[in-house]
Scaffold this motif. Structure first.
Motif, PDB file in Angstrom:
ATOM      1  N   TYR A   1     -17.760   7.380  -9.811  1.00  0.00           N
ATOM      2  CA  TYR A   1     -16.300   7.405  -9.778  1.00  0.00           C
ATOM      3  C   TYR A   1     -15.685   6.003  -9.883  1.00  0.00           C
ATOM      4  N   ARG A   2     -16.426   5.066 -10.432  1.00  0.00           N
ATOM      5  CA  ARG A   2     -15.910   3.696 -10.542  1.00  0.00           C
ATOM      6  C   ARG A   2     -14.571   3.663 -11.268  1.00  0.00           C
ATOM      7  N   GLU A   3     -14.444   4.339 -12.401  1.00  0.00           N
ATOM      8  CA  GLU A   3     -13.198   4.331 -13.167  1.00  0.00           C
ATOM      9  C   GLU A   3     -12.054   4.911 -12.341  1.00  0.00           C
ATOM     10  N   VAL A   4     -12.310   6.018 -11.668  1.00  0.00           N
ATOM     11  CA  VAL A   4     -11.279   6.676 -10.862  1.00  0.00           C
ATOM     12  C   VAL A   4     -10.852   5.786  -9.700  1.00  0.00           C
ATOM     13  N   ILE A   5     -11.817   5.144  -9.053  1.00  0.00           N
ATOM     14  CA  ILE A   5     -11.502   4.243  -7.936  1.00  0.00           C
ATOM     15  C   ILE A   5     -10.588   3.114  -8.413  1.00  0.00           C
ATOM     16  N   GLY A   6     -10.889   2.544  -9.576  1.00  0.00           N
ATOM     17  CA  GLY A   6     -10.040   1.497 -10.134  1.00  0.00           C
ATOM     18  C   GLY A   6      -8.628   1.987 -10.430  1.00  0.00           C
TER      19      GLY A   6
ATOM     20  N   ALA B   1       0.824  -1.207   0.000  1.00  0.00           N
ATOM     21  CA  ALA B   1       0.000   0.000   0.000  1.00  0.00           C
ATOM     22  C   ALA B   1       0.858   1.257   0.000  1.00  0.00           C
ATOM     23  N   LYS B   2       0.480   2.224  -0.837  1.00  0.00           N
ATOM     24  CA  LYS B   2       1.110   3.541  -0.827  1.00  0.00           C
ATOM     25  C   LYS B   2       0.385   4.509   0.095  1.00  0.00           C
ATOM     26  N   GLY B   3      -0.797   4.131   0.566  1.00  0.00           N
ATOM     27  CA  GLY B   3      -1.585   5.022   1.411  1.00  0.00           C
ATOM     28  C   GLY B   3      -3.057   4.837   1.120  1.00  0.00           C
ATOM     29  N   THR B   4      -3.860   5.805   1.572  1.00  0.00           N
ATOM     30  CA  THR B   4      -5.311   5.764   1.395  1.00  0.00           C
ATOM     31  C   THR B   4      -5.782   7.110   0.852  1.00  0.00           C
ATOM     32  N   ILE B   5      -6.683   7.043  -0.113  1.00  0.00           N
ATOM     33  CA  ILE B   5      -7.290   8.248  -0.690  1.00  0.00           C
ATOM     34  C   ILE B   5      -8.753   8.318  -0.264  1.00  0.00           C
ATOM     35  N   LEU B   6      -9.137   9.458   0.311  1.00  0.00           N
ATOM     36  CA  LEU B   6     -10.553   9.736   0.566  1.00  0.00           C
ATOM     37  C   LEU B   6     -11.067  10.588  -0.583  1.00  0.00           C
ATOM     38  N   LEU B   7     -12.019  10.046  -1.319  1.00  0.00           N
ATOM     39  CA  LEU B   7     -12.572  10.703  -2.512  1.00  0.00           C
ATOM     40  C   LEU B   7     -13.838  11.464  -2.132  1.00  0.00           C
ATOM     41  N   LEU B   8     -13.790  12.785  -2.276  1.00  0.00           N
ATOM     42  CA  LEU B   8     -14.925  13.650  -1.942  1.00  0.00           C
ATOM     43  C   LEU B   8     -15.611  14.113  -3.216  1.00  0.00           C
TER      44      LEU B   8
END
Length: 329
Positions: free
Chosen positions: A66-71, A49-56
Protein backbone atom coordinates in the motif's frame (compact mmCIF):
# COMPACT_ATOMS: atom_id res chain seq x y z
CA UNK A 1 3.08 -22.76 19.13
CA UNK A 2 4.21 -19.32 17.99
CA UNK A 3 6.23 -19.17 14.78
CA UNK A 4 8.40 -16.08 14.14
CA UNK A 5 9.68 -15.14 10.71
CA UNK A 6 12.91 -13.18 10.32
CA UNK A 7 10.84 -10.04 9.72
CA UNK A 8 12.82 -6.84 9.04
CA UNK A 9 12.98 -4.15 11.68
CA UNK A 10 12.01 -1.64 9.01
CA UNK A 11 9.87 -1.81 5.91
CA UNK A 12 11.32 -3.89 3.10
CA UNK A 13 13.45 -2.20 0.46
CA UNK A 14 11.28 -1.19 -2.53
CA UNK A 15 12.00 -3.38 -5.56
CA UNK A 16 11.56 -0.41 -7.90
CA UNK A 17 13.79 1.93 -5.90
CA UNK A 18 11.03 4.39 -4.96
CA UNK A 19 11.41 5.18 -1.26
CA UNK A 20 8.69 4.95 1.38
CA UNK A 21 7.51 8.11 3.13
CA UNK A 22 9.11 8.68 6.55
CA UNK A 23 7.86 6.05 8.96
CA UNK A 24 8.46 4.29 12.23
CA UNK A 25 8.05 0.52 12.36
CA UNK A 26 7.43 -1.06 15.73
CA UNK A 27 6.38 -4.47 17.04
CA UNK A 28 3.06 -4.56 18.87
CA UNK A 29 2.14 -7.40 21.19
CA UNK A 30 -1.47 -8.57 21.29
CA UNK A 31 -3.33 -9.53 24.45
CA UNK A 32 -2.91 -13.22 23.58
CA UNK A 33 0.82 -12.84 22.98
CA UNK A 34 1.29 -12.50 19.20
CA UNK A 35 3.76 -10.03 17.71
CA UNK A 36 2.48 -7.76 14.96
CA UNK A 37 4.49 -5.51 12.66
CA UNK A 38 2.97 -2.03 12.58
CA UNK A 39 4.04 1.18 10.82
CA UNK A 40 3.22 4.76 11.78
CA UNK A 41 3.50 7.38 9.04
CA UNK A 42 3.49 10.94 10.46
CA UNK A 43 2.85 14.07 8.47
CA UNK A 44 5.76 16.29 7.56
CA UNK A 45 6.47 19.06 10.04
CA UNK A 46 4.35 22.14 9.46
CA UNK A 47 1.50 20.37 7.62
CA UNK A 48 -1.92 20.85 9.22
CA UNK A 49 -3.39 17.44 10.02
CA UNK A 50 -6.89 16.49 8.87
CA UNK A 51 -6.86 13.37 11.03
CA UNK A 52 -5.47 9.83 11.03
CA UNK A 53 -6.32 6.88 8.79
CA UNK A 54 -5.91 3.30 9.98
CA UNK A 55 -5.38 1.16 6.88
CA UNK A 56 -6.62 -2.42 7.25
CA UNK A 57 -5.34 -4.91 4.67
CA UNK A 58 -7.02 -7.90 3.13
CA UNK A 59 -5.96 -11.54 3.47
CA UNK A 60 -2.38 -12.29 2.34
CA UNK A 61 -1.44 -8.61 2.06
CA UNK A 62 1.34 -6.60 3.72
CA UNK A 63 2.14 -2.97 4.53
CA UNK A 64 4.48 -2.44 1.59
CA UNK A 65 1.78 -3.23 -0.96
CA UNK A 66 0.00 0.00 0.00
CA UNK A 67 2.96 2.35 -0.46
CA UNK A 68 1.18 4.36 -3.18
CA UNK A 69 -2.01 4.65 -1.13
CA UNK A 70 -0.09 5.69 2.00
CA UNK A 71 1.61 8.46 0.01
CA UNK A 72 -1.75 9.66 -1.35
CA UNK A 73 -3.25 9.78 2.16
CA UNK A 74 -0.26 11.72 3.50
CA UNK A 75 -0.61 14.13 0.60
CA UNK A 76 -4.21 14.74 1.65
CA UNK A 77 -3.14 15.69 5.15
CA UNK A 78 -3.82 12.43 6.98
CA UNK A 79 -1.36 10.66 9.24
CA UNK A 80 -1.42 6.93 8.43
CA UNK A 81 -1.14 3.76 10.48
CA UNK A 82 -1.05 0.23 9.07
CA UNK A 83 -0.06 -3.21 10.27
CA UNK A 84 0.14 -6.82 9.14
CA UNK A 85 -2.54 -9.13 10.56
CA UNK A 86 -1.31 -12.12 12.54
CA UNK A 87 -0.24 -14.91 10.20
CA UNK A 88 0.79 -12.72 7.27
CA UNK A 89 3.27 -10.10 6.10
CA UNK A 90 5.93 -9.32 8.69
CA UNK A 91 3.79 -10.35 11.67
CA UNK A 92 4.07 -13.58 13.61
CA UNK A 93 2.84 -16.72 11.84
CA UNK A 94 0.58 -19.24 13.53
CA UNK A 95 1.74 -22.52 11.99
CA UNK A 96 5.05 -24.30 11.47
CA UNK A 97 4.40 -23.93 7.74
CA UNK A 98 4.64 -20.13 7.67
CA UNK A 99 3.22 -19.96 4.13
CA UNK A 100 -0.16 -21.36 5.17
CA UNK A 101 -2.75 -18.66 5.86
CA UNK A 102 -4.40 -19.67 9.12
CA UNK A 103 -6.48 -18.36 11.99
CA UNK A 104 -8.62 -20.25 14.48
CA UNK A 105 -11.30 -17.58 14.89
CA UNK A 106 -11.85 -14.21 13.18
CA UNK A 107 -12.29 -12.76 16.67
CA UNK A 108 -8.54 -13.30 17.07
CA UNK A 109 -8.05 -10.61 14.43
CA UNK A 110 -10.05 -8.27 16.67
CA UNK A 111 -7.29 -8.71 19.25
CA UNK A 112 -4.83 -7.44 16.62
CA UNK A 113 -7.01 -4.40 15.98
CA UNK A 114 -7.44 -3.80 19.70
CA UNK A 115 -3.66 -3.79 20.23
CA UNK A 116 -3.05 -1.34 17.39
CA UNK A 117 -5.78 1.02 18.60
CA UNK A 118 -4.14 1.02 22.06
CA UNK A 119 -0.79 1.93 20.45
CA UNK A 120 -2.49 4.73 18.47
CA UNK A 121 -3.96 6.18 21.65
CA UNK A 122 -0.56 6.16 23.33
CA UNK A 123 0.87 8.16 20.43
CA UNK A 124 -1.93 10.72 20.62
CA UNK A 125 -2.37 10.72 16.84
CA UNK A 126 -4.28 13.53 15.09
CA UNK A 127 -8.06 13.42 15.34
CA UNK A 128 -10.48 12.49 13.93
CA UNK A 129 -9.59 8.88 13.21
CA UNK A 130 -11.07 6.97 10.25
CA UNK A 131 -10.76 3.48 8.81
CA UNK A 132 -9.81 2.50 5.26
CA UNK A 133 -10.22 -1.26 4.93
CA UNK A 134 -10.02 -3.74 2.06
CA UNK A 135 -11.71 -7.16 1.62
CA UNK A 136 -11.05 -9.20 4.79
CA UNK A 137 -10.10 -5.94 6.47
CA UNK A 138 -13.55 -4.60 5.57
CA UNK A 139 -15.21 -7.62 7.17
CA UNK A 140 -13.18 -7.09 10.34
CA UNK A 141 -13.86 -3.33 10.35
CA UNK A 142 -17.61 -3.99 10.24
CA UNK A 143 -17.37 -6.43 13.14
CA UNK A 144 -15.37 -3.86 15.11
CA UNK A 145 -17.73 -0.92 14.66
CA UNK A 146 -20.79 -3.17 15.18
CA UNK A 147 -19.76 -3.50 18.82
CA UNK A 148 -20.26 0.24 19.38
CA UNK A 149 -17.94 2.74 21.09
CA UNK A 150 -15.49 2.71 18.18
CA UNK A 151 -12.87 5.49 18.14
CA UNK A 152 -13.27 5.80 14.35
CA UNK A 153 -15.45 8.61 12.97
CA UNK A 154 -15.73 7.23 9.44
CA UNK A 155 -15.13 3.87 7.71
CA UNK A 156 -14.43 3.44 3.99
CA UNK A 157 -14.47 -0.18 2.83
CA UNK A 158 -13.26 -1.40 -0.56
CA UNK A 159 -14.68 -4.72 -1.79
CA UNK A 160 -15.51 -5.86 1.77
CA UNK A 161 -15.69 -9.60 2.43
CA UNK A 162 -19.41 -10.11 3.07
CA UNK A 163 -19.90 -13.27 0.99
CA UNK A 164 -17.64 -15.35 -1.27
CA UNK A 165 -18.21 -16.05 -4.96
CA UNK A 166 -18.12 -19.44 -6.67
CA UNK A 167 -18.04 -22.95 -5.26
CA UNK A 168 -15.99 -21.86 -2.26
CA UNK A 169 -18.88 -19.72 -1.05
CA UNK A 170 -21.59 -22.29 -1.69
CA UNK A 171 -23.54 -24.05 1.02
CA UNK A 172 -21.63 -27.25 0.22
CA UNK A 173 -18.32 -25.43 0.66
CA UNK A 174 -19.44 -24.09 4.02
CA UNK A 175 -20.63 -27.46 5.29
CA UNK A 176 -17.49 -29.30 4.18
CA UNK A 177 -15.06 -26.74 5.63
CA UNK A 178 -16.85 -26.68 8.98
CA UNK A 179 -17.12 -30.46 9.13
CA UNK A 180 -13.44 -31.02 8.27
CA UNK A 181 -12.35 -28.35 10.74
CA UNK A 182 -14.40 -29.95 13.51
CA UNK A 183 -12.87 -33.35 12.66
CA UNK A 184 -9.34 -32.06 13.31
CA UNK A 185 -8.24 -30.95 9.84
CA UNK A 186 -8.28 -27.22 10.63
CA UNK A 187 -4.56 -26.66 9.96
CA UNK A 188 -4.65 -28.55 6.67
CA UNK A 189 -4.58 -26.42 3.56
CA UNK A 190 -7.74 -26.25 1.46
CA UNK A 191 -7.96 -28.96 -1.23
CA UNK A 192 -5.74 -28.19 -4.23
CA UNK A 193 -4.26 -25.24 -2.31
CA UNK A 194 -0.68 -24.09 -2.78
CA UNK A 195 2.10 -22.30 -0.89
CA UNK A 196 2.54 -19.89 -3.81
CA UNK A 197 0.93 -16.46 -3.22
CA UNK A 198 -1.76 -15.69 -5.79
CA UNK A 199 0.05 -12.48 -6.72
CA UNK A 200 2.97 -14.55 -7.97
CA UNK A 201 0.76 -15.82 -10.81
CA UNK A 202 0.46 -14.29 -14.30
CA UNK A 203 -1.21 -10.94 -14.92
CA UNK A 204 -3.46 -12.39 -17.60
CA UNK A 205 -6.77 -13.49 -16.10
CA UNK A 206 -5.91 -12.37 -12.57
CA UNK A 207 -8.94 -11.45 -10.39
CA UNK A 208 -7.29 -8.50 -8.64
CA UNK A 209 -6.67 -5.65 -11.10
CA UNK A 210 -6.68 -4.64 -14.76
CA UNK A 211 -3.62 -2.44 -14.23
CA UNK A 212 -0.44 -4.29 -15.32
CA UNK A 213 1.92 -1.76 -13.73
CA UNK A 214 0.37 -1.93 -10.24
CA UNK A 215 0.06 -5.70 -10.50
CA UNK A 216 3.74 -5.88 -11.43
CA UNK A 217 4.72 -3.67 -8.49
CA UNK A 218 2.80 -5.84 -6.01
CA UNK A 219 4.31 -8.97 -7.52
CA UNK A 220 7.75 -7.35 -7.36
CA UNK A 221 7.48 -6.94 -3.59
CA UNK A 222 6.97 -10.69 -3.18
CA UNK A 223 9.72 -11.59 -5.62
CA UNK A 224 12.19 -9.34 -3.80
CA UNK A 225 10.93 -10.20 -0.29
CA UNK A 226 9.25 -13.65 -0.40
CA UNK A 227 8.97 -13.81 3.41
CA UNK A 228 6.11 -11.28 3.18
CA UNK A 229 3.82 -13.64 1.26
CA UNK A 230 1.48 -16.48 2.18
CA UNK A 231 -0.29 -19.06 0.06
CA UNK A 232 -3.84 -20.35 0.16
CA UNK A 233 -5.77 -20.51 3.44
CA UNK A 234 -6.25 -23.50 5.68
CA UNK A 235 -9.54 -25.32 6.15
CA UNK A 236 -9.73 -23.77 9.61
CA UNK A 237 -9.35 -20.25 8.20
CA UNK A 238 -12.19 -20.89 5.76
CA UNK A 239 -14.44 -22.28 8.51
CA UNK A 240 -13.64 -19.27 10.71
CA UNK A 241 -14.43 -16.91 7.84
CA UNK A 242 -17.85 -18.48 7.28
CA UNK A 243 -18.61 -18.16 10.99
CA UNK A 244 -17.79 -14.44 10.81
CA UNK A 245 -19.83 -13.95 7.64
CA UNK A 246 -22.86 -15.62 9.25
CA UNK A 247 -22.99 -12.77 11.76
CA UNK A 248 -23.88 -10.32 8.97
CA UNK A 249 -27.21 -12.10 8.61
CA UNK A 250 -28.27 -11.50 12.22
CA UNK A 251 -31.12 -9.02 12.63
CA UNK A 252 -29.26 -7.12 15.35
CA UNK A 253 -25.95 -6.82 13.48
CA UNK A 254 -24.76 -3.22 13.51
CA UNK A 255 -27.51 -1.90 15.77
CA UNK A 256 -24.93 -0.46 18.20
CA UNK A 257 -22.78 1.17 15.53
CA UNK A 258 -22.57 4.95 15.30
CA UNK A 259 -19.83 5.01 12.65
CA UNK A 260 -20.93 6.04 9.13
CA UNK A 261 -19.76 3.50 6.53
CA UNK A 262 -19.12 3.90 2.82
CA UNK A 263 -18.69 0.69 0.82
CA UNK A 264 -16.97 1.09 -2.54
CA UNK A 265 -17.63 -2.08 -4.50
CA UNK A 266 -16.01 -3.59 -7.58
CA UNK A 267 -18.37 -4.03 -10.50
CA UNK A 268 -16.35 -6.96 -11.94
CA UNK A 269 -15.44 -8.65 -8.65
CA UNK A 270 -14.93 -12.42 -8.88
CA UNK A 271 -13.58 -12.81 -5.33
CA UNK A 272 -16.40 -11.46 -3.14
CA UNK A 273 -20.08 -10.96 -3.89
CA UNK A 274 -20.79 -7.31 -4.64
CA UNK A 275 -24.55 -7.86 -4.42
CA UNK A 276 -24.27 -9.14 -0.84
CA UNK A 277 -22.37 -6.03 0.22
CA UNK A 278 -25.03 -3.83 -1.39
CA UNK A 279 -27.77 -5.64 0.53
CA UNK A 280 -25.91 -5.30 3.81
CA UNK A 281 -25.37 -1.57 3.22
CA UNK A 282 -29.14 -1.15 2.82
CA UNK A 283 -29.73 -2.83 6.20
CA UNK A 284 -27.05 -1.09 8.24
CA UNK A 285 -27.49 2.17 10.10
CA UNK A 286 -25.58 5.04 8.44
CA UNK A 287 -24.18 2.86 5.63
CA UNK A 288 -24.14 3.40 1.88
CA UNK A 289 -22.62 1.64 -1.11
CA UNK A 290 -21.36 2.64 -4.53
CA UNK A 291 -20.33 0.28 -7.33
CA UNK A 292 -17.31 1.21 -9.45
CA UNK A 293 -18.04 -0.20 -12.94
CA UNK A 294 -15.46 -2.52 -14.47
CA UNK A 295 -13.23 -2.68 -11.41
CA UNK A 296 -11.79 -5.97 -10.28
CA UNK A 297 -11.42 -6.87 -6.61
CA UNK A 298 -8.53 -4.59 -5.61
CA UNK A 299 -9.97 -1.14 -6.25
CA UNK A 300 -6.93 0.66 -4.80
CA UNK A 301 -4.64 -1.25 -7.20
CA UNK A 302 -6.85 -0.65 -10.24
CA UNK A 303 -6.49 1.55 -13.30
CA UNK A 304 -6.33 5.31 -12.86
CA UNK A 305 -9.94 6.01 -13.84
CA UNK A 306 -11.26 3.62 -11.18
CA UNK A 307 -8.92 5.02 -8.55
CA UNK A 308 -10.01 8.56 -9.45
CA UNK A 309 -13.61 7.58 -8.68
CA UNK A 310 -12.47 6.05 -5.41
CA UNK A 311 -10.60 9.17 -4.30
CA UNK A 312 -13.49 11.45 -5.26
CA UNK A 313 -15.80 9.40 -3.04
CA UNK A 314 -13.21 9.19 -0.25
CA UNK A 315 -12.54 12.94 -0.25
CA UNK A 316 -16.25 13.69 0.00
CA UNK A 317 -16.85 11.17 2.78
CA UNK A 318 -13.80 11.58 5.02
CA UNK A 319 -13.51 15.29 5.82
CA UNK A 320 -11.14 16.86 8.28
CA UNK A 321 -12.05 17.89 11.81
CA UNK A 322 -13.47 21.30 10.93
CA UNK A 323 -15.43 20.00 7.95
CA UNK A 324 -16.93 17.17 9.95
CA UNK A 325 -18.54 19.51 12.44
CA UNK A 326 -19.86 21.96 9.84
CA UNK A 327 -23.62 21.72 9.26
CA UNK A 328 -25.24 22.39 5.90
CA UNK A 329 -26.62 25.91 5.42
Amino acid sequence: MHQFLPAPGTLAEPPDGQPFPPHAVMPILTRDGYALRAAFFPLAEGIAAKGTILLLQGRAEFIEKYREVIGELLGRGFAVVSFDWRGQGGSERLLRNSLAGHVEDFEDYQLDLEAVIAAMKLRDLPQPWSLLAHSMGGCLALHHIAKGNSPFRRAVLTSPLIAVTGLGGSMAGQVVSRMLSALGFAIWRIPFGTDVPRLRGPFEGNPFTRDPSRFGTARGWLEAHPHLGIGDPTIGWVAAAFHALDRFGDDDFGCLSRTPVLMLLAGADTVVLTASAEKLALRLRQASAMVLPGSRHEILMEQDEVRALFWTAFDAFVPGEGQLERKPI
